[in-house]
Motif scaffolding. Structure first.
Motif, PDB file in Angstrom:
ATOM      1  N   ARG A 240       0.821  -1.218   0.000  1.00 13.06           N
ATOM      2  CA  ARG A 240       0.000   0.000   0.000  1.00 13.06           C
ATOM      3  C   ARG A 240       0.854   1.267   0.000  1.00 13.06           C
ATOM      4  NH1 ARG A 240      -5.264  -0.931   1.799  1.00 13.06           N
ATOM      5  NH2 ARG A 240      -5.878  -3.048   1.175  1.00 13.06           N
ATOM      6  N   GLY A 241       2.143   1.146   0.325  1.00 11.20           N
ATOM      7  CA  GLY A 241       3.035   2.299   0.267  1.00 11.20           C
ATOM      8  C   GLY A 241       2.875   3.269   1.420  1.00 11.20           C
ATOM      9  N   ILE A 242       2.748   2.758   2.648  1.00  9.92           N
ATOM     10  CA  ILE A 242       2.562   3.651   3.794  1.00  9.92           C
ATOM     11  C   ILE A 242       3.821   4.480   4.051  1.00  9.92           C
ATOM     12  CG2 ILE A 242       0.887   2.103   4.836  1.00  9.92           C
ATOM     13  CD1 ILE A 242       3.059   1.390   6.933  1.00  9.92           C
ATOM     14  N   ALA A 243       3.613   5.638   4.698  1.00  7.87           N
ATOM     15  CA  ALA A 243       4.728   6.503   5.063  1.00  7.87           C
ATOM     16  C   ALA A 243       5.093   6.399   6.534  1.00  7.87           C
ATOM     17  CB  ALA A 243       4.392   7.958   4.735  1.00  7.87           C
ATOM     18  N   LEU A 244       4.151   5.953   7.364  1.00  3.74           N
ATOM     19  CA  LEU A 244       4.345   5.943   8.806  1.00  3.74           C
ATOM     20  C   LEU A 244       3.446   4.873   9.405  1.00  3.74           C
ATOM     21  CD1 LEU A 244       5.479   7.424  11.399  1.00  3.74           C
ATOM     22  CD2 LEU A 244       3.417   8.831  11.307  1.00  3.74           C
ATOM     23  N   LEU A 245       3.954   4.228  10.457  1.00  2.00           N
ATOM     24  CA  LEU A 245       3.184   3.231  11.192  1.00  2.00           C
ATOM     25  C   LEU A 245       3.245   3.577  12.669  1.00  2.00           C
ATOM     26  CD1 LEU A 245       1.662   0.486  11.314  1.00  2.00           C
ATOM     27  CD2 LEU A 245       3.915  -0.620  11.485  1.00  2.00           C
ATOM     28  N   GLY A 246       2.110   3.502  13.350  1.00  2.00           N
ATOM     29  CA  GLY A 246       2.099   3.813  14.772  1.00  2.00           C
ATOM     30  C   GLY A 246       1.022   3.043  15.501  1.00  2.00           C
ATOM     31  N   GLY A 247       1.043   3.146  16.823  1.00  2.00           N
ATOM     32  CA  GLY A 247       0.038   2.441  17.594  1.00  2.00           C
ATOM     33  C   GLY A 247       0.102   2.789  19.060  1.00  2.00           C
ATOM     34  N   ASP A 248      -0.846   2.240  19.833  1.00  2.00           N
ATOM     35  CA  ASP A 248      -0.840   2.458  21.272  1.00  2.00           C
ATOM     36  C   ASP A 248       0.038   1.438  21.992  1.00  2.00           C
ATOM     37  OD1 ASP A 248      -2.653   0.417  20.739  1.00  2.00           O
ATOM     38  OD2 ASP A 248      -4.282   1.247  21.938  1.00  2.00           O
ATOM     39  N   GLY A 249       0.595   0.496  21.271  1.00  2.00           N
ATOM     40  CA  GLY A 249       1.687  -0.332  21.766  1.00  2.00           C
ATOM     41  C   GLY A 249       2.963   0.129  21.089  1.00  2.00           C
ATOM     42  N   ASP A 250       3.863  -0.825  20.834  1.00  2.00           N
ATOM     43  CA  ASP A 250       5.055  -0.457  20.056  1.00  2.00           C
ATOM     44  C   ASP A 250       5.030  -1.141  18.689  1.00  2.00           C
ATOM     45  OD1 ASP A 250       5.817  -3.065  20.516  1.00  2.00           O
ATOM     46  OD2 ASP A 250       7.737  -2.579  21.458  1.00  2.00           O
ATOM     47  N   ASN A 251       3.823  -1.497  18.245  1.00  2.00           N
ATOM     48  CA  ASN A 251       3.552  -2.048  16.914  1.00  2.00           C
ATOM     49  C   ASN A 251       3.833  -3.538  16.789  1.00  2.00           C
ATOM     50  OD1 ASN A 251       2.781   0.484  15.332  1.00  2.00           O
ATOM     51  ND2 ASN A 251       4.749   1.088  16.207  1.00  2.00           N
ATOM     52  N   ASP A 252       4.785  -4.093  17.547  1.00  3.94           N
ATOM     53  CA  ASP A 252       5.093  -5.516  17.514  1.00  3.94           C
ATOM     54  C   ASP A 252       4.220  -6.292  18.479  1.00  3.94           C
ATOM     55  OD1 ASP A 252       7.596  -6.681  16.007  1.00  3.94           O
ATOM     56  OD2 ASP A 252       8.192  -4.645  16.607  1.00  3.94           O
ATOM     57  N   VAL A 253       3.697  -7.454  18.044  1.00  2.00           N
ATOM     58  CA  VAL A 253       3.105  -8.371  18.996  1.00  2.00           C
ATOM     59  C   VAL A 253       4.233  -9.001  19.810  1.00  2.00           C
ATOM     60  CG1 VAL A 253       3.119 -10.398  17.439  1.00  2.00           C
ATOM     61  CG2 VAL A 253       1.459 -10.260  19.308  1.00  2.00           C
ATOM     62  N   ARG A 254       3.966  -9.168  21.097  1.00  2.00           N
ATOM     63  CA  ARG A 254       4.958  -9.800  21.975  1.00  2.00           C
ATOM     64  C   ARG A 254       4.264 -10.843  22.837  1.00  2.00           C
ATOM     65  NH1 ARG A 254       9.444  -6.811  21.253  1.00  2.00           N
ATOM     66  NH2 ARG A 254       9.132  -4.660  20.591  1.00  2.00           N
ATOM     67  N   PRO A 255       4.892 -12.013  22.998  1.00  2.00           N
ATOM     68  CA  PRO A 255       6.205 -12.415  22.539  1.00  2.00           C
ATOM     69  C   PRO A 255       6.311 -12.402  21.011  1.00  2.00           C
ATOM     70  CG  PRO A 255       5.366 -13.964  24.170  1.00  2.00           C
ATOM     71  CD  PRO A 255       4.238 -13.086  23.788  1.00  2.00           C
ATOM     72  N   SER A 256       7.527 -12.200  20.521  1.00  2.00           N
ATOM     73  CA  SER A 256       7.764 -12.194  19.085  1.00  2.00           C
ATOM     74  C   SER A 256       7.512 -13.578  18.501  1.00  2.00           C
ATOM     75  CB  SER A 256       9.205 -11.788  18.796  1.00  2.00           C
ATOM     76  OG  SER A 256       9.536 -12.045  17.443  1.00  2.00           O
ATOM     77  N   PRO A 257       6.865 -13.654  17.342  1.00  2.00           N
ATOM     78  CA  PRO A 257       6.689 -14.946  16.694  1.00  2.00           C
ATOM     79  C   PRO A 257       7.903 -15.395  15.896  1.00  2.00           C
ATOM     80  CG  PRO A 257       5.603 -13.254  15.414  1.00  2.00           C
ATOM     81  CD  PRO A 257       6.142 -12.576  16.638  1.00  2.00           C
ATOM     82  N   VAL A 258       8.942 -14.562  15.825  1.00  2.00           N
ATOM     83  CA  VAL A 258      10.126 -14.873  15.023  1.00  2.00           C
ATOM     84  C   VAL A 258      11.252 -15.322  15.938  1.00  2.00           C
ATOM     85  CG1 VAL A 258      11.778 -14.032  13.326  1.00  2.00           C
ATOM     86  CG2 VAL A 258       9.436 -13.139  13.322  1.00  2.00           C
ATOM     87  N   GLU A 259      11.773 -16.481  15.689  1.00  2.00           N
ATOM     88  CA  GLU A 259      12.810 -17.038  16.547  1.00  2.00           C
ATOM     89  C   GLU A 259      14.053 -16.144  16.558  1.00  2.00           C
ATOM     90  OE1 GLU A 259      15.179 -20.181  13.791  1.00  2.00           O
ATOM     91  OE2 GLU A 259      13.092 -20.751  14.193  1.00  2.00           O
ATOM     92  N   GLY A 260      14.518 -15.806  17.765  1.00  2.00           N
ATOM     93  CA  GLY A 260      15.754 -15.059  17.917  1.00  2.00           C
ATOM     94  C   GLY A 260      15.680 -13.606  17.517  1.00  2.00           C
ATOM     95  N   LEU A 261      14.484 -13.033  17.377  1.00  2.00           N
ATOM     96  CA  LEU A 261      14.346 -11.645  16.926  1.00  2.00           C
ATOM     97  C   LEU A 261      13.268 -10.986  17.772  1.00  2.00           C
ATOM     98  CD1 LEU A 261      15.579  -9.831  14.697  1.00  2.00           C
ATOM     99  CD2 LEU A 261      13.580 -10.369  13.309  1.00  2.00           C
ATOM    100  N   HIS A 262      13.651 -10.011  18.599  1.00  2.00           N
ATOM    101  CA  HIS A 262      12.700  -9.497  19.585  1.00  2.00           C
ATOM    102  C   HIS A 262      11.719  -8.479  19.014  1.00  2.00           C
ATOM    103  CE1 HIS A 262      14.872  -5.642  20.046  1.00  2.00           C
ATOM    104  NE2 HIS A 262      15.988  -6.355  20.058  1.00  2.00           N
ATOM    105  N   SER A 263      12.046  -7.805  17.911  1.00  2.00           N
ATOM    106  CA  SER A 263      11.170  -6.756  17.372  1.00  2.00           C
ATOM    107  C   SER A 263      11.100  -6.864  15.849  1.00  2.00           C
ATOM    108  CB  SER A 263      11.674  -5.367  17.787  1.00  2.00           C
ATOM    109  OG  SER A 263      11.702  -5.221  19.187  1.00  2.00           O
ATOM    110  N   PRO A 264      10.456  -7.889  15.324  1.00  2.00           N
ATOM    111  CA  PRO A 264      10.483  -8.095  13.875  1.00  2.00           C
ATOM    112  C   PRO A 264       9.749  -7.036  13.071  1.00  2.00           C
ATOM    113  CG  PRO A 264       9.011  -9.672  14.934  1.00  2.00           C
ATOM    114  CD  PRO A 264       9.759  -8.995  16.031  1.00  2.00           C
ATOM    115  N   VAL A 265       8.644  -6.481  13.597  1.00  2.00           N
ATOM    116  CA  VAL A 265       7.943  -5.438  12.848  1.00  2.00           C
ATOM    117  C   VAL A 265       8.784  -4.164  12.817  1.00  2.00           C
ATOM    118  CG1 VAL A 265       5.888  -3.962  12.818  1.00  2.00           C
ATOM    119  CG2 VAL A 265       5.663  -6.410  13.246  1.00  2.00           C
TER     120      VAL A 265
END
Length: 321
Positions: A240-265
């Motif tokens: 979609r070509g977004i310019a900015l992403l934000g949220g009332d969290g820090d945008n990442d779901v936690r726990p991370s679903p990616v092995e060995g990577l704490h903030s994949p988004v």
């Protein structure tokens, strides 16, 4: 969606944060959304997408003139979600300068990259495999004096269309439980339910209801468990070509679903796509204003502090409906 609020201090963690993603799958996803070499100046990344035409179209969305700020109160109290409290103290109580007029001054400061302060992440904030956005070596471009590439001062001010994806409103619940992932299909369903579409140059704000849950049940450690985006939603946002992403969290779901990577988004948005992030916004007032107006798109203004070499900035984004 789990409507049971659970225990505020020990929220459920991980049951709905999947599916799990291997590092090999993540690296393929990184290459799929990577936007290196696309813009000049590169340090502004995806903010280069926003033209004067985007600004005019965003301004045309203003109907009532309702102004909604999104920064949390400056939080000086230690809490499970505020391990590095902001500082605020008086530096002059009217007793430093000549007597008339008396002057009162204060100091504020914050180690703002965390869960307590509403802030913007610039492109120098995240590196992956030692590389910042656009491929520069992080160790060569950052040091004790700050960042020489991708600093917040390079971004300037953003004025564009904002889109609120109010997931609790769509689901008929007060909040998403910590540990719950938002997938690409959820983004599309929210667009449909709210009557909006994410377009090129837009700022996407994801509400999961974090601060309503905090107000009603108390603080918890969102570094351990928080609702947010699963990495499978990122390709849609890239397309979609977004310019900015934000949220009332820090945008990442936690726990991370990616092995060995704490903030994949964070990694995909900032280091691959060149998309700055807004973390820890208070979106409760915006949720109510959008519901009242029957419209979830608006003029958005983001004006970070002009900090040469800064990896981000405390910020108070403003929506105008």
């Amino acid at each position: 969606m789990n409507d049971d609020p659970g225990d505020a201090t020990t929220p459920p963690a991980g049951a709905r944060n999947g599916p799990a993603v291997s590092r090999q799958e993540f690296d393929a996803l990184f290459e799929r959304v990577r936007a290196w070499g696309r813009w000049e100046p590169a340090g502004r990344g995806a903010w280069n997408r926003v033209t004067a035409g985007h600004v005019r179209r965003a301004a045309a969305l203003v109907r009532s003139g309702t102004v909604v700020p999104m920064a949390r109160p400056w939080d000086t109290a230690p809490a499970p979600d505020n391990s590095r409290p902001a500082l605020h103290y008086m530096s002059d109580l009217g007793d430093v300068e000549p007597p008339e007029p008396s002057a009162y001054k204060d100091f504020v400061g914050a180690d703002y990259h965390g869960k307590g302060v509403s802030h913007l992440d610039a492109l120098s904030h995240i590196a992956y495999r030692g590389r910042l956005y656009d491929g520069g070596a992080a160790r060569e471009l950052t040091g004790a004096g700050g960042a020489r590439f991708g600093s917040v001062s390079a971004l300037g001010t953003l004025v564009t269309k904002g889109v609120l994806l109010d997931l609790p409103a769509v689901l008929g619940s007060p909040w998403l439980e910590p540990g719950q992932a938002v997938h690409a299909r959820d983004v599309v369903a929210a667009e449909r339910a709210l009557g909006v579409r994410i377009d090129e140059g837009d700022a996407v704000l994801l509400r999961v209801g974090r601060f309503r849950r905090r107000a009603e049940l108390g603080a918890w450690d969102p570094g351990t468990a928080s609702a947010g985006l699963h990495v499978d939603a990122v390709p849609l946002l890239a397309e979609r070509g977004i310019a900015l992403l934000g949220g009332d969290g820090d945008n990442d779901v936690r726990p991370s679903p990616v092995e060995g990577l704490h903030s994949p988004v964070h990694t995909l948005a900032i280091a691959a796509m060149g998309v700055p992030l807004l973390d820890n916004l208070d979106l409760e007032a915006l949720s109510a204003a959008c519901a009242g107006a029957g419209c979830h798109e608006f003029l958005l203004v983001v004006a970070p502090l002009n900090v040469p070499g800064g990896t981000g900035s405390p910020v108070n984004p403003v929506a105008v409906l």
